[in-house]
Design a protein around this motif. Structure first.
Motif, mmCIF file in Angstrom:
data_model
loop_
_atom_site.group_PDB
_atom_site.id
_atom_site.type_symbol
_atom_site.label_atom_id
_atom_site.label_comp_id
_atom_site.label_asym_id
_atom_site.label_seq_id
_atom_site.Cartn_x
_atom_site.Cartn_y
_atom_site.Cartn_z
ATOM 1 N N LEU A 157 0.852 -1.196 0.000
ATOM 2 C CA LEU A 157 0.000 0.000 0.000
ATOM 3 C C LEU A 157 0.883 1.241 0.000
ATOM 4 C CD1 LEU A 157 -2.759 -0.883 2.638
ATOM 5 C CD2 LEU A 157 -2.799 -1.260 0.171
ATOM 6 N N ARG A 158 0.412 2.294 -0.656
ATOM 7 C CA ARG A 158 1.203 3.521 -0.681
ATOM 8 C C ARG A 158 1.475 3.974 0.744
ATOM 9 N NH1 ARG A 158 -1.750 7.509 -4.221
ATOM 10 N NH2 ARG A 158 -0.332 8.993 -3.235
ATOM 11 N N ASP A 160 2.017 6.996 1.932
ATOM 12 C CA ASP A 160 1.688 8.358 2.354
ATOM 13 C C ASP A 160 0.250 8.529 2.842
ATOM 14 O OD1 ASP A 160 0.525 8.025 -0.076
ATOM 15 O OD2 ASP A 160 1.335 9.828 -1.006
ATOM 16 N N ILE A 161 -0.434 7.407 3.125
ATOM 17 C CA ILE A 161 -1.732 7.479 3.808
ATOM 18 C C ILE A 161 -1.612 6.629 5.068
ATOM 19 C CG2 ILE A 161 -4.223 7.145 3.641
ATOM 20 C CD1 ILE A 161 -4.020 7.054 0.644
ATOM 21 N N PRO A 162 -1.861 7.196 6.239
ATOM 22 C CA PRO A 162 -1.759 6.395 7.466
ATOM 23 C C PRO A 162 -2.716 5.198 7.399
ATOM 24 C CG PRO A 162 -1.975 8.744 7.986
ATOM 25 C CD PRO A 162 -2.218 8.594 6.515
ATOM 26 N N GLU A 164 -4.466 3.588 9.481
ATOM 27 C CA GLU A 164 -5.750 3.683 10.188
ATOM 28 C C GLU A 164 -6.755 4.538 9.411
ATOM 29 O OE1 GLU A 164 -2.939 4.986 11.262
ATOM 30 O OE2 GLU A 164 -3.246 6.985 12.115
ATOM 31 N N LEU A 165 -6.247 5.516 8.641
ATOM 32 C CA LEU A 165 -7.157 6.291 7.788
ATOM 33 C C LEU A 165 -7.597 5.452 6.591
ATOM 34 C CD1 LEU A 165 -5.802 9.966 7.620
ATOM 35 C CD2 LEU A 165 -7.668 9.025 8.983
ATOM 36 N N THR A 166 -6.655 4.706 6.019
ATOM 37 C CA THR A 166 -7.000 3.806 4.909
ATOM 38 C C THR A 166 -8.142 2.883 5.308
ATOM 39 O OG1 THR A 166 -4.754 3.812 4.039
ATOM 40 C CG2 THR A 166 -6.131 1.926 3.464
#
Lengths: 209, 209
Positions: A157-158, A160-162, A164-166
């Motif tokens: 997964l990229r 630059d997204i936390p 837990e937000l994903t």
């Protein structure tokens, strides 16, 4: 012999398992339309053309109807996440593949059990039955979040997204189905699952962009 | 002279516009926690330590409180979509850029007006005030769907997801914030907006994948 779909036909008496299913379908529908507090066993009996004692024969109390409804949704969602989380040995593929599969299967559960999941997602824990359901829902959410973290840890997964937000956004998008999906035949579960996984994992912008 | 944040301080009397704002914040909070039907003007007066007539001085009826709350959310969302939809002449950039901007701004509205938007998204049209709000909400949704279609028509969105599904999923994901976002300082509106736009437009899989 195929059993007729209980949601599409008038209730018939004396057929084991059939009345019970019909009663539960109707209860879920009334709970969604009028709220759990706004629905009495008497309302349900009137709606079905049954006596209250016929209903109590299947479900000893209104709380048991709610429990049956919420269990239907929770059991189906638990199967999805337990299947996806099962293979820590990697036999079932990467965490990424298992996450994509879990999202896809979650869409199928929401479409297949839309009224029960709608009820589940509106529960606020006002009784023991609701608190138990919320606890099970939190367990499922935690396992999904673990799966997202596992996919992030393996670098699928990229970064630059936390995670837990994903997790929140991904399943927030899936759960939004209860607000807008109507089984009108335009888009079936597979089409929705394709749309969700393409949007979420590949993005809306064409790849050559 | 800066006015103190009305949500953070105890109500003060006699300051024009200040009490009214405090009353509205508290009403929205009670409506969200207990439901509109489960909240009386008397409950609100007790919660604020005001008399009922002090409340009626600002809001002639409970329905006016609901109207004020829903208008707060709808007015903010309407600005977002009207700004994004305004430039049919192309001066403000492509439909794609305006869509990304609308999604980003919608996140800011949800975070900035979380209680009011939460109330809006739970409205079911049980009164004239609620029906009016639902009508405005549908108008906003329709304009967002138009913007998605415009971006699809200019070729900026992948062609294998039907635009009406894109629209539902995209704003379903944004709207899910009311279910899980808590302003605890871990992620501010800009961080959420980054996460949403990256996930939605670029996808969770790394681009080199």
């Amino acid at each position: 012999m195929p059993r007729p779909s209980p949601t599409r036909q008038a209730p018939r008496r004396g057929r084991p398992g059939y009345d019970q299913e019909t009663v539960l379908r109707c209860a879920i529908d009334l709970f969604n339309r009028r709220g759990y507090d706004g629905t009495s066993v008497g309302d349900l009996a009137r709606e079905l053309g049954l006596t209250k004692s016929a209903i109590y024969h299947h479900f000893p109390s209104k709380a048991d109807l709610l429990k049956g409804a919420l269990s239907e949704a929770l059991d189906a969602l638990a199967v999805v996440i337990d299947t996806a989380a099962a293979s820590e040995d990697g036999e079932q593929g990467s965490a990424y593949d298992r996450l994509v599969s879990a999202v896809r299967q979650a869409v199928h559960v929401l479409v297949g059990h839309l009224p029960a999941v709608t009820l589940l997602l509106r529960v606020h824990g006002n009784s023991e039955v609701e608190s138990d359901a919320l606890r099970r829902r939190r367990e499922i959410d935690a396992k999904l979040a673990d799966l997202v973290r596992a996919a992030a840890d393996e670098g699928s997964l990229r970064a630059d997204i936390p995670p837990e937000l994903t997790s929140r956004l991904l399943f927030g998008m899936v759960n939004s189905l209860v607000e807008w999906y109507r089984p009108d035949g335009r888009h079936d579960a597979a089409a929705i699952a394709d749309a969700v996984t393409r949007l979420a994992f590949e993005g809306l912008a064409p790849r050559e962009r």
